[in-house]
Design a protein around this motif. Structure first.
Motif, PDB file in Angstrom:
ATOM      1  N   THR A 198       0.758  -1.100  -0.169  1.00 10.03           N
ATOM      2  CA  THR A 198       0.138   0.065  -0.023  1.00 10.03           C
ATOM      3  C   THR A 198       0.720   1.213   0.008  1.00 10.03           C
ATOM      4  O   THR A 198       1.763   1.282   0.779  1.00 10.03           O
ATOM      5  CB  THR A 198      -0.839   0.099   1.238  1.00 10.03           C
ATOM      6  N   THR A 199       0.822   2.039  -0.951  1.00 13.22           N
ATOM      7  CA  THR A 199       1.336   3.387  -0.782  1.00 13.22           C
ATOM      8  C   THR A 199       0.494   4.613  -0.993  1.00 13.22           C
ATOM      9  O   THR A 199      -0.765   4.299  -1.340  1.00 13.22           O
ATOM     10  CB  THR A 199       2.315   3.491  -2.326  1.00 13.22           C
ATOM     11  N   TYR A 200       1.125   5.724  -0.734  1.00 13.15           N
ATOM     12  CA  TYR A 200       0.163   6.954  -0.755  1.00 13.15           C
ATOM     13  C   TYR A 200       0.868   8.153  -1.677  1.00 13.15           C
ATOM     14  O   TYR A 200       2.104   8.003  -1.857  1.00 13.15           O
ATOM     15  CB  TYR A 200       0.300   7.268   0.782  1.00 13.15           C
ATOM     16  N   GLU A 201       0.356   8.907  -2.044  1.00  9.52           N
ATOM     17  CA  GLU A 201       0.675   9.868  -3.125  1.00  9.52           C
ATOM     18  C   GLU A 201       1.242  11.013  -2.351  1.00  9.52           C
ATOM     19  O   GLU A 201       0.577  11.750  -1.321  1.00  9.52           O
ATOM     20  CB  GLU A 201      -0.466  10.352  -3.998  1.00  9.52           C
ATOM     21  N   ARG A 202       2.415  11.402  -2.680  1.00  7.96           N
ATOM     22  CA  ARG A 202       3.153  12.641  -2.267  1.00  7.96           C
ATOM     23  C   ARG A 202       2.774  13.587  -3.146  1.00  7.96           C
ATOM     24  O   ARG A 202       2.856  13.470  -4.497  1.00  7.96           O
ATOM     25  CB  ARG A 202       4.633  12.529  -1.993  1.00  7.96           C
ATOM     26  N   ASP A 233       1.226  18.153   0.118  1.00  8.65           N
ATOM     27  CA  ASP A 233       1.700  17.280   1.169  1.00  8.65           C
ATOM     28  C   ASP A 233       2.777  16.325   0.811  1.00  8.65           C
ATOM     29  O   ASP A 233       2.469  15.331   0.202  1.00  8.65           O
ATOM     30  CB  ASP A 233       0.406  16.548   1.778  1.00  8.65           C
ATOM     31  N   LEU A 265       4.081  14.142   2.751  1.00  8.16           N
ATOM     32  CA  LEU A 265       4.116  13.093   3.769  1.00  8.16           C
ATOM     33  C   LEU A 265       5.344  12.580   4.317  1.00  8.16           C
ATOM     34  O   LEU A 265       5.609  11.512   4.086  1.00  8.16           O
ATOM     35  CB  LEU A 265       3.386  12.075   2.944  1.00  8.16           C
ATOM     36  N   ALA A 312       5.559   6.655  -0.443  1.00  5.37           N
ATOM     37  CA  ALA A 312       5.299   6.806   0.913  1.00  5.37           C
ATOM     38  C   ALA A 312       4.536   5.415   1.132  1.00  5.37           C
ATOM     39  O   ALA A 312       3.423   5.161   0.693  1.00  5.37           O
ATOM     40  CB  ALA A 312       4.233   8.155   0.864  1.00  5.37           C
ATOM     41  N   VAL A 313       4.918   4.783   2.525  1.00  2.25           N
ATOM     42  CA  VAL A 313       4.396   3.784   3.024  1.00  2.25           C
ATOM     43  C   VAL A 313       3.632   3.918   4.132  1.00  2.25           C
ATOM     44  O   VAL A 313       4.223   4.772   5.065  1.00  2.25           O
ATOM     45  CB  VAL A 313       5.390   2.425   2.781  1.00  2.25           C
ATOM     46  N   ASP A 314       3.294   3.013   4.864  1.00  4.02           N
ATOM     47  CA  ASP A 314       3.038   2.930   6.302  1.00  4.02           C
ATOM     48  C   ASP A 314       4.245   1.902   6.889  1.00  4.02           C
ATOM     49  O   ASP A 314       4.457   0.804   6.753  1.00  4.02           O
ATOM     50  CB  ASP A 314       1.555   2.062   6.476  1.00  4.02           C
ATOM     51  N   ASN A 373       9.851   7.876   5.294  1.00  2.00           N
ATOM     52  CA  ASN A 373       8.945   7.127   5.868  1.00  2.00           C
ATOM     53  C   ASN A 373       8.957   6.833   7.141  1.00  2.00           C
ATOM     54  O   ASN A 373       8.277   5.904   7.625  1.00  2.00           O
ATOM     55  CB  ASN A 373       8.784   5.852   5.072  1.00  2.00           C
TER      56      ASN A 373
END
Length: 295
Positions: free
Chosen positions: A23-27, A31, A33, A53-55, A114
């Motif tokens: 699971t990744t998130y958008e930088r 933001d 992140l 960007a990850v958990d 991260n």
């Protein structure tokens, strides 16, 4: 019925042997992140945006799909056992494509941006298998720089290298974590006795100046100086045949009592000899140690 049973058996084994999706998130420029401790600057914006960007709690990020789901689960459990023992963070990353200049840069940035690492020093390790550049890299941060010197990094890679070249990525990582654990139990290497990790995670070696040596050198210099002055004075006195006296204008020896104390000077260097750790600054400005090898 038999066809359906066969289908479900195949599906079961397929699920077991395919790794979980990361699971990744958008930088974005609105933001980035990144952790609060990271300062976004014009020089590191690009590096941040190119870093997934990850958990940070997941610990295993198999972008290259080198591991099955069960292998990821076992690695996750092993990583958490290591974390509980050492209080150092640990993450594993595999990639098929490296959008940065080197495996070292990718590993350092992935760690920093991260929020990996414990305490203000960001104590932790990241193991990267880079299938694009065919490189395995270990990035250390905080007190892990002091624990895992250059020699230990080489031995940790040695522990899993044959498995790596045989494409047994799971056992490669298992053996490397075992080696990380055994070195932690052994304690800090003697070659890093003078390595300091400050509260912000910055690394530097200190060079101690022995006060006894300074005192002895001062004594030798004083003795030589006194001898020279004495010889000059004696020579001038002998030349005066009528009256022997000491003219205060000839020499004026002043005795100074000097108190020599111990002091320490801090010298920032990139590497050390004698079993120490090499380190460098990442794009975030933090110190990182580690090392790697092609495969």
């Amino acid at each position: 019925m038999r066809k359906f049973l066969t289908f479900f058996i195949i599906l079961f084994f397929f699920i077991q042997n395919v790794g979980a999706t990361v699971t990744t998130y958008e930088r974005t420029t609105d933001d980035y992140l990144v952790p609060n401790s990271i300062t976004v600057t014009s020089s590191n914006k690009s590096s941040i945006l190119k870093t997934p960007a990850v958990d940070e709690k997941e610990k295993v990020y198999d972008f290259a799909n080198l591991l099955s789901s069960s292998e990821e689960e076992n690695l996750y459990l092993k990583i958490n056992n290591y974390i509980e023992t050492s209080n150092y963070d640990l993450a594993i990353v595999t990639i098929n494509y490296n959008n940065k200049d080197s495996a070292m840069e990718y590993a350092d940035d992935f760690f920093d941006y991260n929020n990996f690492g414990f305490s203000s020093k960001r104590d932790g390790i990241l193991i990267l298998i880079d299938m694009d550049k065919r490189k395995i890299w270990i990035s250390t941060s905080g007190m892990a720089i002091k624990m895992y010197n250059d020699s230990r990094i080489d031995n940790i890679i040695d522990a899993g290298y044959n498995y790596l070249t045989s494409k047994d990525y799971y056992n490669c990582l298992i053996k490397m974590i075992d080696k990380l654990d055994s070195y932690f139990i052994a304690g800090y290497p003697s070659g890093n006795n003078n390595l300091i990790i400050d509260d912000n995670g910055n690394s530097y070696y200190i060079k101690k100046i022995p006060y006894i040596l300074i005192f002895l050198m001062s004594g030798v210099i004083c003795a030589i100086t006194s001898s020279i002055l004495y010889c000059k004075t004696s020579s001038k006195i002998k030349k005066q045949n009528t009256v022997t006296y000491i003219n205060p204008n000839i020499t004026n020896i002043i005795k100074n009592d000097q108190f020599v104390t111990t002091y320490t000077s801090r010298i920032r260097i990139q590497s050390s000899s004698g079993g120490g750790s090499s380190f460098h600054s990442s794009s975030s400005g933090r110190s990182h140690g580690g090392g790697g090898r092609s495969f």
